[in-house]
Write an enzyme that holds these catalytic residues in place. Structure first.
Site, PDB file in Angstrom:
ATOM      1  CB  THR A 286      19.670  23.481  22.640  1.00  0.00           C
ATOM      2  OG1 THR A 286      20.811  22.711  23.090  1.00  0.00           O
ATOM      3  CG2 THR A 286      18.663  22.570  21.991  1.00  0.00           C
ATOM      4  CG  ASP A 287      22.779  28.617  25.420  1.00  0.00           C
ATOM      5  OD1 ASP A 287      22.637  29.828  25.616  1.00  0.00           O
ATOM      6  OD2 ASP A 287      23.874  28.037  25.570  1.00  0.00           O
ATOM      7  CE1 TYR A 288      26.987  22.857  29.819  1.00  0.00           C
ATOM      8  CE2 TYR A 288      28.402  23.413  27.986  1.00  0.00           C
ATOM      9  CZ  TYR A 288      28.195  22.743  29.157  1.00  0.00           C
ATOM     10  OH  TYR A 288      29.181  21.955  29.668  1.00  0.00           O
ATOM     11  CB  ALA A 290      18.614  24.937  26.287  1.00  0.00           C
TER      12      ALA A 290
END
Ligand code: GLC
Length: 745
Positions: A286-288, A290
């Site tokens: 995932t992004d940070y 997310a």
């Protein structure tokens, strides 16, 4: 003779022993090894592989995760981001292995976007070179330096198509065009990963941000995205698919929702398209934080629900959020997620670690000697200079450029002496303490005759102080030519840096107006990370050179370009609007039912237009001038009919009719005149960059088939439809020769 041979043989042996020393040990084939390992793993050990925490230092969101050192000691971590350097990563790896029952190595990830220590132009700038070899080479160099510094994995390439310059992250991508963006994405993955992930100069790439993050409403970062599946598949997804075709090892989900479903919880994106249709067998991070953000999205009711939705959707690794660690075991016991889902995620991550050689040797990328000898290699700095020179875009020139060494030049502007912003945002471990040469330093090295050049800031980038302006004006008054180096702070672009006003910030334009009163030729050099609105500058400057953030060697590149050692050859990867009110504005737009034909249109009122502006952009996609002149002639089609299984050749003559050798990017566009759904007024289908010596001419050829004409028709079938087509060939999306053909099926 004999003696020499012996020495040579000894040297060769020692080299090979050295090489063998870094060759990983032999272990079982991947599937066998991973299956045997997983059979021994407990559920806690499997879940730990799905967990990434950030080391101290860069955070790009709410500080996620608990104390990562404690988590490593507890065996709760599979990956760490933001840890760099052989010594530090070795320390963390040892801490992990000492506390890992099965000795499963950590995976170190880091944002190596346009260089690790040797910084290349920002990706938008590099894309302006339209040179796929440069894109591949810069990624190779970035990988070599990162791998030598203990980094296994980069969160790049960023492949988000972007049509809105208010969005700060346009600086990280390849601009507005799907075809160009797809070619660049493929090249960058090949550069990062090479042909052997176990080599100590290659790293895992990570395609991001999946998907359509660049279409955030109003250009406001993290904002809502909503579009038809047709636009998603035709415009935004192809660069992602290109990286799968290039063999990319990992993907990263985006923060945004699409049509009500956050990407990080989207089964449609992750399992149906990515892992299903595209058969992607790497892993998805995932992004940070997310996963945590599914709660404020209003998509998950709590963190356990967020974890459940993400794993089911196809997310394999939780970046910093700590949600998988805290919830997956409980969710499994509650029957809300399955062992198979956890096993699949775990396997994908273990396979990536195997492919890197980390099970063969967890310290394969921890070699101090290699780190020392790799960083800032001369060949890397030369590659960065070459890339910077090729990324420069000449937007206007009435003959003021190139400068001559005998001229007296007043260099002014807040960025003329800058060696901090010049390497742009997302500059990894790029040195901002003066290693990069500023334009001022580079010019001083080049122009040694006393009194020929002066340097004054005059104004700041944002601060409205005027106390420095007078001295700058005085020096400018005594010059032959003024060169104003202006733009944005690097942190005015990149993540969380959207702007509603994309003019030159502060009082830079006011300073230009004062300089204009001196009646001297003025060259505006732009150091910025997005298209800016420059109508006044275009009307009042004698020359405008877009240099983006040109990187570690950027100062030299700008100096070489200003003085004609480098003839600028870049072309815009993104449209520059006349005003922010036109945004989103891009070349491959639809025609509408009331297309406005400009001043010559007999109907001036009831047309798709503005009453206070022309529809056209200030500078169109694909535009860029040269110090020389290129003329196009003799456009020829091999036929005016293309059969379904045939090919059509298109050729054009390009002549260099000016006074300098130069490079031209010949662009080839196609228009599908009528379709079962409306089609863009033109679409890029090919380009070739060629060097033309002055006074010479070359014939450039393109070839297309019906495959190149496919789109998602009214039934969402990806097909070509028979009918009329037009071709355009030229030096930008707005100019060129054209012809027609018919596709018969
Ligand atoms: C950031 C960015 C992403 C980056 C990640 C790790 O929030 O959106 O591009 O790779 O976090 O730093």
């Amino acid at each position: 003779m004999k003696f020499t041979n012996t020495i040579f043989l000894l040297l060769a042996c020692s080299a090979s022993i050295y090489a063998q020393k870094t060759k990983p040990a032999k272990i079982k084939p991947r599937n066998e090894f991973v299956s045997e390992l997983m059979a021994k793993m407990t559920i806690d050990e499997k879940i730990a592989q799905l967990v990434q925490f950030t080391a101290d230092g860069t955070v790009t969101g709410p500080k996620g995760g608990d104390n990562f050192i404690d988590e490593i000691k507890k065996g709760n971590v599979g990956s760490i981001l933001n840890a760099t350097g052989v010594e530090y990563t070795r320390k963390l790896q040892k801490l992990n292995l000492d506390n890992s029952r099965l000795k499963i190595p950590l995976l170190f990830g880091y944002d190596v976007i346009h260089g690790y220590r040797t910084i290349f132009p920002i990706t938008l700038g590099e894309t302006a070179s339209w040179d796929l070899d440069i894109a591949k080479r810069s990624s190779e160099v970035a990988a070599a330096e990162a791998a030598a510094s203990g980094v296994h994995w980069t969160f790049a390439p960023m492949v988000d198509i972007a049509r809105d310059p208010r969005w700060g992250r346009v600086s990280e991508g390849a601009g507005e065009d799907t075809y160009l963006g797809s070619k660049m994405a493929f090249a960058r993955v090949k550069g990062f990963q090479g042909e052997d992930l176990m080599a100590t100069n290659t790293i895992l790439a990570c395609t991001k941000h999946f998907a359509a993050y660049g279409a955030a409403e109003a250009g406001r970062d993290y904002n809502t995205v909503d579009m038809s599946e047709r636009v998603l598949r035709e415009t935004y997804l192809p660069p992602f698919k290109a990286t799968v075709d290039a063999g990319v090892a990992t993907f990263m989900t985006s923060f945004n929702e699409i049509a009500g479903v956050p990407a990080t919880g989207s089964k449609f994106l992750l399992r149906d398209i990515l892992k299903g249709e595209w058969k992607f067998n790497g892993f998805v991070v995932t992004d940070y934080t997310a996963i945590n953000e599914l709660i404020p999205h209003g998509f998950a009711k709590d963190s356990a629900n967020a974890g459940e939705l993400s794993l089911k959707a196809g997310v394999d690794m939780d970046m910093v959020g700590g949600i998988y660690l805290k919830n997956l075991k409980k969710l499994l016991n509650q029957g809300k997620v399955t062992q198979a889902q956890i096993d699949d995620a775990c396997r994908r991550i273990l396979e990536a670690k195997y492919d890197l050689g980390l099970f063969h040797d967890p310290y394969l990328y921890n070699d101090e000697k290699r780190e020392k000898s790799t960083i800032y290699k001369k060949e890397f700095l030369d590659a960065a200079l070459y890339a910077a020179n090729k990324s420069m875009v000449l937007l206007k020139n009435n003959g003021t450029l190139p400068l001559r060494k005998e001229q007296k030049i007043a260099f002014v502007g807040p960025l003329v002496g800058d060696d901090w912003n010049i390497i742009g945002s997302w500059a990894a471990t790029g040195d901002r303490t003066g290693y990069a040469t500023s334009i001022q330093e580079a010019v001083n090295k080049m122009i040694t005759e006393k009194g020929k050049v002066t340097f004054d800031k005059g104004v700041e980038i944002v601060d409205a102080r005027k106390d420095m302006m007078q001295k700058a004006l005085d020096n400018a008054r005594n010059s032959d030519v003024i060169v104003a180096v202006m733009g944005e702070f690097e942190n005015m672009t990149g993540e969380a840096a959207s702007r509603t006003n994309i003019d030159l910030p502060g009082i830079q334009k006011e300073f230009l107006a004062e300089l204009k009163k001196l009646g001297k030729p003025i060259v505006l050099v732009l150091m910025n990370g997005r298209p800016l609105t420059l109508s006044w500058e275009n009307d009042n400057m004698d020359a405008i050179l877009e240099v983006w953030y040109p990187g570690t060697m950027g100062g030299e590149a700008v100096a070489q370009t200003l003085y004609g050692i480098n003839n600028p050859s870049g072309k815009l990867p993104m449209t520059f609007p006349r005003s922010v009110g036109q945004v989103p504005i891009y070349y491959n737009h639809k025609n509408t039912g009331r297309p406005y034909l400009g001043a010559k249109d007999p109907e001036q009122k009831y047309k798709s237009r503005y009453i206070d502006s022309d529809n056209s952009p200030l500078y169109p996609f694909g535009y860029g001038l040269s110090y020389t002149k290129f003329e196009y002639s003799n456009l020829k089609l091999s036929s005016n009919t293309l059969n379904a299984n045939g090919k059509l050749k298109i050729s054009v003559d390009v002549a260099n009719t000016g006074n300098y050798d130069g490079e031209e990017v010949v662009q080839f566009y196609v228009k599908d005149v009528v379709g079962s759904v409306t089609r863009p007024v033109k679409e890029l289908k090919g380009f070739k960059k060629l060097l033309l010596k002055k006074g010479t001419k070359q014939t450039v050829e393109f070839e297309i088939s019906s495959d190149d004409l496919r789109f998602y028709n009214i039934d969402m079938k990806f097909v070509a439809e028979p009918g009329d087509f037009e071709v355009f060939v030229g030096g930008s999306s707005a100019t060129g020769l054209n012809d027609k053909f018919v596709l018969v099926m």
